[in-house]
Design an enzyme around this catalytic site. Structure first.
Site, PDB file in Angstrom:
ATOM      1  N   CYS A 234       0.887  -1.180   0.000  1.00  0.00           N
ATOM      2  CA  CYS A 234       0.000   0.000   0.000  1.00  0.00           C
ATOM      3  C   CYS A 234       0.913   1.215   0.000  1.00  0.00           C
ATOM      4  O   CYS A 234       1.103   1.858   1.028  1.00  0.00           O
ATOM      5  CB  CYS A 234      -0.917  -0.015   1.212  1.00  0.00           C
ATOM      6  SG  CYS A 234      -1.842  -1.558   1.428  1.00  0.00           S
ATOM      7  N   ALA A 236       1.456   4.381  -1.725  1.00  0.00           N
ATOM      8  CA  ALA A 236       1.335   5.836  -1.836  1.00  0.00           C
ATOM      9  C   ALA A 236       1.311   6.467  -0.444  1.00  0.00           C
ATOM     10  O   ALA A 236       0.789   5.860   0.497  1.00  0.00           O
ATOM     11  CB  ALA A 236       0.073   6.201  -2.601  1.00  0.00           C
ATOM     12  N   GLY A 238       4.568   7.251  -1.075  1.00  0.00           N
ATOM     13  CA  GLY A 238       5.858   6.803  -1.560  1.00  0.00           C
ATOM     14  C   GLY A 238       7.047   7.057  -0.647  1.00  0.00           C
ATOM     15  O   GLY A 238       8.169   6.660  -0.989  1.00  0.00           O
ATOM     16  N   ASN A 239       6.855   7.692   0.499  1.00  0.00           N
ATOM     17  CA  ASN A 239       7.995   7.939   1.391  1.00  0.00           C
ATOM     18  C   ASN A 239       8.635   6.640   1.867  1.00  0.00           C
ATOM     19  O   ASN A 239       9.867   6.509   1.894  1.00  0.00           O
ATOM     20  CB  ASN A 239       7.557   8.769   2.599  1.00  0.00           C
ATOM     21  CG  ASN A 239       7.371  10.233   2.261  1.00  0.00           C
ATOM     22  OD1 ASN A 239       7.950  10.730   1.302  1.00  0.00           O
ATOM     23  ND2 ASN A 239       6.558  10.921   3.030  1.00  0.00           N
ATOM     24  N   ASP A 258      -0.628   0.596  -5.614  1.00  0.00           N
ATOM     25  CA  ASP A 258      -1.706   1.472  -5.164  1.00  0.00           C
ATOM     26  C   ASP A 258      -2.789   1.456  -6.231  1.00  0.00           C
ATOM     27  O   ASP A 258      -2.493   1.437  -7.433  1.00  0.00           O
ATOM     28  CB  ASP A 258      -1.239   2.900  -4.926  1.00  0.00           C
ATOM     29  CG  ASP A 258      -2.252   3.666  -4.072  1.00  0.00           C
ATOM     30  OD1 ASP A 258      -2.034   3.769  -2.848  1.00  0.00           O
ATOM     31  OD2 ASP A 258      -3.256   4.141  -4.619  1.00  0.00           O
ATOM     32  N   ARG A 263      -2.820   8.875  -6.956  1.00  0.00           N
ATOM     33  CA  ARG A 263      -1.780   8.609  -5.950  1.00  0.00           C
ATOM     34  C   ARG A 263      -0.558   7.951  -6.583  1.00  0.00           C
ATOM     35  O   ARG A 263       0.572   8.211  -6.173  1.00  0.00           O
ATOM     36  CB  ARG A 263      -2.338   7.740  -4.823  1.00  0.00           C
ATOM     37  CG  ARG A 263      -3.408   8.437  -3.986  1.00  0.00           C
ATOM     38  CD  ARG A 263      -3.558   7.801  -2.618  1.00  0.00           C
ATOM     39  NE  ARG A 263      -3.990   6.411  -2.705  1.00  0.00           N
ATOM     40  CZ  ARG A 263      -5.260   6.011  -2.692  1.00  0.00           C
ATOM     41  NH1 ARG A 263      -6.231   6.913  -2.630  1.00  0.00           N
ATOM     42  NH2 ARG A 263      -5.563   4.745  -2.754  1.00  0.00           N
ATOM     43  N   ASP A 285      -5.153  -3.051  -7.011  1.00  0.00           N
ATOM     44  CA  ASP A 285      -5.496  -3.406  -5.639  1.00  0.00           C
ATOM     45  C   ASP A 285      -4.651  -4.617  -5.250  1.00  0.00           C
ATOM     46  O   ASP A 285      -4.707  -5.666  -5.894  1.00  0.00           O
ATOM     47  CB  ASP A 285      -6.988  -3.739  -5.567  1.00  0.00           C
ATOM     48  CG  ASP A 285      -7.454  -4.092  -4.157  1.00  0.00           C
ATOM     49  OD1 ASP A 285      -6.607  -4.269  -3.269  1.00  0.00           O
ATOM     50  OD2 ASP A 285      -8.676  -4.190  -3.967  1.00  0.00           O
ATOM     51  N   ASP A 305       1.390  -1.502   4.971  1.00  0.00           N
ATOM     52  CA  ASP A 305       0.908  -0.363   5.748  1.00  0.00           C
ATOM     53  C   ASP A 305      -0.478  -0.001   5.216  1.00  0.00           C
ATOM     54  O   ASP A 305      -0.645   0.970   4.490  1.00  0.00           O
ATOM     55  CB  ASP A 305       1.886   0.807   5.598  1.00  0.00           C
ATOM     56  CG  ASP A 305       1.562   1.952   6.533  1.00  0.00           C
ATOM     57  OD1 ASP A 305       1.579   1.741   7.754  1.00  0.00           O
ATOM     58  OD2 ASP A 305       1.285   3.069   6.051  1.00  0.00           O
ATOM     59  N   CYS A 357      -0.942   3.731  11.302  1.00  0.00           N
ATOM     60  CA  CYS A 357      -0.839   4.979  12.071  1.00  0.00           C
ATOM     61  C   CYS A 357      -2.098   5.113  12.925  1.00  0.00           C
ATOM     62  O   CYS A 357      -2.693   6.175  13.023  1.00  0.00           O
ATOM     63  CB  CYS A 357      -0.641   6.183  11.154  1.00  0.00           C
ATOM     64  SG  CYS A 357      -1.876   6.340   9.862  1.00  0.00           S
TER      65      CYS A 357
END
Length: 464
Positions: A234, A236, A238-239, A258, A263, A285, A305, A357
């Site tokens: 998952c 985007a 992209g960090n 993604d 995105r 997906d 993530d 998060c």
């Protein structure tokens, strides 16, 4: 209309935990970033009021095609902002409901015994205090530069380098134009919370990445060695993908997934600026990807993530997202279990990092526990990063192997990370080190829950 759509996209990105307010605004591609930032920040500040207005006026029920994020932006500007100076058909839609929305706003003021719009805002001192204490973290992009060179650059710009931090208290005490090397992560520099580096040459050229410390943990703990094949399920914005590429030294292969074309386009821009090569962006997906596809037969590491409530995000602008309902948490946890189960089905997988998060146990420890129970002895938890002070909630035996992050305890956004490794017969206890710091083990057998042990027994019987 472009302004409101861009603002709604930023709000959606915050809900998915794709980054902080500033980074999402600056990476949005919208030409007037200050205008966009102001609109999103004010919409966030009035978020709890807007949600009550939308419910009371039944706007989303009346307009089925109107997304909640876009509705918040439109209603904010209609009632609290500049009165919808743009917006096209969305402006016309919102104005049709103006009388009903204004009546609901008036009733709300009567209920709360206030006369000003500002007086409707709930106290958010704790959130503001937490946000003000979270420093500005920058990750040095080792694909383009090194830590020493970045330190020297900032010193030439008048910043004072104080060396490596010895404690979280030292990070909290930062002020003015002073900065430190992080006490945990070797390529992370720490500046005072209000430091704005979006216009800095190192940022615009991709030599540094503005990324919260907690967001750096997943790639760091996955730790694939150079040459590995890795999936960022998952990916985007992209960090984390660029962090993986730096760990791999651009040697190997990353598959970054993604489903949203916008995105993916944003991610492509970020990765190009960061100098990332050997990364295949896939607009798909991840749940629809066939783990048996020969293209992924050498994938040994997966960073997962997934979408979550975003309840751990401390934005650098005002406001916060409302607490998700029990139904929303249940739906998210169901999706997270499905996608984690799917990721574990890749046959050569050795190590996986699951992160969110979110602060909610339902999305974190409960998801990990449920999936591990389904897989039996095929996978087990690694004790992730023992020096980290905050561990997983005691939801099940072994949950302390996971780690958590929070503004109060670690001076970061709220985060959760679990590291899973494939169990191999005769293997030693799970290692706390990322795979990049040790010799990679061979992948185990079995790709379905409970299958690994059965296959090993059959193989042993055939030999006998």
């Amino acid at each position: 209309m472009a302004l409101y759509s861009a603002a709604a996209a930023v709000l959606a990105g915050l809900e998915r935990g794709e980054g902080g307010l500033k980074s999402l605004v600056y990476n949005s591609g919208f030409p007037h970033v200050r205008q966009l930032y102001a609109l999103v920040a004010e919409t966030l500040r009035y978020a709890s009021v807007l949600e009550k207005l939308l419910d009371g006026a039944a706007l989303l029920q009346a307009e089925k095609k109107l997304e909640p994020q876009l509705a918040k932006v439109l209603v904010y500007d209609l009632l609290f902002g500049k009165g919808l100076k743009c917006g096209g058909r969305w402006k016309a839609l919102a104005r049709r409901h103006r009388a009903r929305l204004e009546a609901e706003l008036a009733r709300m003021k009567v209920r709360h015994k206030v006369s000003r719009n500002e007086d409707l805002l709930a106290p958010e001192k704790a959130v503001r205090d937490a946000a003000s204490q979270v420093p500005r973290y920058i990750r040095v992009n080792t694909l383009k530069t090194c830590v020493d060179d970045v330190i020297e650059f900032f010193k030439r710009q008048g910043y004072a380098y104080l060396g490596k931090a010895a404690s979280v208290e030292e990070l909290k005490a930062l002020s003015g134009k002073k900065f430190l090397l992080d006490l945990h992560l070797p390529e992370l520099l720490v500046f005072p919370s209000q430091t704005d580096l979006h216009d800095n040459l190192l940022y615009t050229s991709g030599h540094i990445i503005l990324q919260d410390k907690a967001s750096c943990l997943p790639a760091f703990l996955l730790g694939p060695v150079a040459g590995s094949h890795v999936i960022d399920a998952c990916a985007a914005p992209g960090n984390k993908t660029s962090h993986l590429a730096a760990i791999l030294k651009n040697k190997g292969q990353i598959f970054a997934f993604d489903v949203d074309p916008k995105r993916v386009a944003t991610m492509n821009t970020l990765l190009t600026r960061a100098g990332v090569t050997g990364c295949q962006l896939v607009q798909q997906d991840f749940l629809t990807v066939d783990p048996r596809d020969p293209k992924y037969s050498r994938v040994t590491h997966i960073l997962l993530d997934p979408s979550c409530s975003g309840s751990g995000m401390v934005t650098r602008g005002p406001g916060e997202e409302a607490a998700p309902s029990a139904e929303r948490l249940q739906a998210l946890a169901g999706f997270q279990r499905r996608i984690l189960n799917h990721a574990l089905r890749f046959p050569a997988l050795r190590r996986l990092v699951y992160s969110t998060c979110s602060l909610h146990q339902e999305e974190n420890e409960d998801v990990v526990q449920a999936v591990l129970q389904e897989w039996g002895s095929a996978f087990r938890l690694v004790t992730a990063f023992p020096p980290w002070p905050c561990r997983g909630l005691a939801a099940f035996s072994g949950a302390e192997s996971c780690l958590r992050a929070s503004p109060a305890e670690t001076l970061t956004h709220g985060f959760f990370v679990a590291v899973l490794e494939r169990y191999r017969e005769g293997a030693v206890a799970p290692s706390s080190l990322p795979a990049a710091a040790k010799e990679n083990p061979q992948p185990g057998e079995g790709t379905e829950p409970g299958a690994a042990l059965k296959k090993r027994k059959k193989k042993k019987q055939r030999k006998e």
